[in-house]
Design an enzyme around this catalytic site. Sequence first.
Site, PDB file in Angstrom:
ATOM      1  N   GLY A  30      56.755  60.038 138.036  1.00 54.78           N
ATOM      2  CA  GLY A  30      56.126  58.562 138.448  1.00 54.78           C
ATOM      3  C   GLY A  30      55.576  58.633 139.707  1.00 54.78           C
ATOM      4  O   GLY A  30      55.284  59.784 140.413  1.00 54.78           O
ATOM      5  N   LEU A  32      52.666  57.669 140.361  1.00 53.03           N
ATOM      6  CA  LEU A  32      51.657  58.416 139.827  1.00 53.03           C
ATOM      7  C   LEU A  32      50.358  57.888 140.979  1.00 53.03           C
ATOM      8  O   LEU A  32      50.342  57.148 141.414  1.00 53.03           O
ATOM      9  CB  LEU A  32      51.100  57.714 138.592  1.00 53.03           C
ATOM     10  N   HIS A  33      49.709  59.078 141.163  1.00 49.08           N
ATOM     11  CA  HIS A  33      48.536  59.190 142.047  1.00 49.08           C
ATOM     12  C   HIS A  33      47.504  59.678 141.310  1.00 49.08           C
ATOM     13  O   HIS A  33      47.584  60.127 140.070  1.00 49.08           O
ATOM     14  CB  HIS A  33      48.937  59.871 143.327  1.00 49.08           C
ATOM     15  N   GLY A  35      46.543  62.793 141.338  1.00 49.23           N
ATOM     16  CA  GLY A  35      46.762  64.144 140.732  1.00 49.23           C
ATOM     17  C   GLY A  35      47.316  64.163 139.439  1.00 49.23           C
ATOM     18  O   GLY A  35      46.716  64.606 138.553  1.00 49.23           O
ATOM     19  N   HIS A  36      48.111  63.217 139.318  1.00 44.81           N
ATOM     20  CA  HIS A  36      48.776  62.913 138.123  1.00 44.81           C
ATOM     21  C   HIS A  36      47.803  62.283 136.944  1.00 44.81           C
ATOM     22  O   HIS A  36      47.519  62.930 135.877  1.00 44.81           O
ATOM     23  CB  HIS A  36      49.763  61.702 137.968  1.00 44.81           C
ATOM     24  N   GLN A  60      67.493  68.063 138.526  1.00 43.90           N
ATOM     25  CA  GLN A  60      66.461  68.936 139.384  1.00 43.90           C
ATOM     26  C   GLN A  60      66.468  68.621 140.924  1.00 43.90           C
ATOM     27  O   GLN A  60      65.884  69.397 141.437  1.00 43.90           O
ATOM     28  CB  GLN A  60      65.168  69.121 138.783  1.00 43.90           C
ATOM     29  N   LYS A 155      49.643  72.296 141.585  1.00 44.36           N
ATOM     30  CA  LYS A 155      50.250  71.934 142.833  1.00 44.36           C
ATOM     31  C   LYS A 155      51.863  72.725 142.674  1.00 44.36           C
ATOM     32  O   LYS A 155      52.093  73.039 143.907  1.00 44.36           O
ATOM     33  CB  LYS A 155      50.491  70.461 142.736  1.00 44.36           C
ATOM     34  N   SER A 192      53.449  62.699 145.671  1.00 46.01           N
ATOM     35  CA  SER A 192      54.454  61.240 145.581  1.00 46.01           C
ATOM     36  C   SER A 192      55.191  61.471 147.092  1.00 46.01           C
ATOM     37  O   SER A 192      55.271  60.323 147.682  1.00 46.01           O
ATOM     38  CB  SER A 192      55.217  61.244 144.467  1.00 46.01           C
TER      39      SER A 192
END
Length: 285
Positions: A30, A32-33, A35-36, A60, A155, A192
């Site tokens: 989430g 989101l930018h 890139g996403h 993680q 990335k 993010s």
Amino acid sequence: MIIHTIKELRELVKGWRKEGYSIGLVPTMGALHAGHRSLIEKSVEKCDKTVVSVFVNPIQFCPGEDLDKYPRTLDEDEELVNDVGADVVFAPSPKEMYGEGHILSNDFLTYVIPPYFYVDKLCGKSRVGHFDGVCTVVNKLFNIVQPDFAFFGEKDRQQLIILKKMVKDLNIPVEIIACPIVREKSGLALSSRNKYLTEDQKNDALALSKILFNIKACYNKGINDVSALSETAYSYLNSNHSLEYLEFRDCNDLDEKKTADDDTIVFIALKIGNVRLIDNIKLGL
Ligand code: AMP
């Protein structure tokens, strides 16, 4: 459309399968930018149906990391997903994914553990257990959605290499599609976690891409000695930077390179204040 439960999502994708639709999955945490967005666009272009998962995966994160303050912007995320034309946001709770047991303790969970050789280096060295958490959640998402294609960004190149290995080793019937890094005009790779940076720190963060672009330029001029290439990084670093690693590794198996070649990826991680940033570049095309 947003779905929070595994049961509802399974019903939806079951219907899609019956219709013979191809399914793409874009796993994210989430916030989101662009890139996403590029990953989602690729999936929408390639597949009949696209699921975007938005899940800040607790297993993680290592103790002391930013799990609690990780940006959560679900409404904006849903807007972006709709705007690109993907079909559904899957936003489960940790309880939905791991059950009550997990919330108190990880002990009750079956993990997918990637090979030690792939995780004893780069991000895996400081983030012990991180890639176990990544492989476990991605494996669960693969089982829930059963996508034909799954889209991941370069990335997080170590993650991408590890997930490709997992899919191959475990015969998971999904094709992983690698997507190029989206950068700001300045060169800074979108992340993010850039939200944590002040304007001054954002300026300091340009060191990552500058170091990588300069190394690639030197390589293109014919320098392939890794120590000579590494040396060039120091002129971009100042006292605000704490360099975690700058390493030259093979694009397929992450083996260390002493002499750079077209299959070499240069990986960098550095901290600015409390913010840890990563970036990488492939030296060949
Ligand atoms: P995250 O939400 O950070 O877990 O990222 C979800 C997916 O988006 C991962 O496959 C990332 O590699 C990918 N991603 C994140 N930032 C970028 C970027 N700047 N360019 C391309 N892909 C990205």
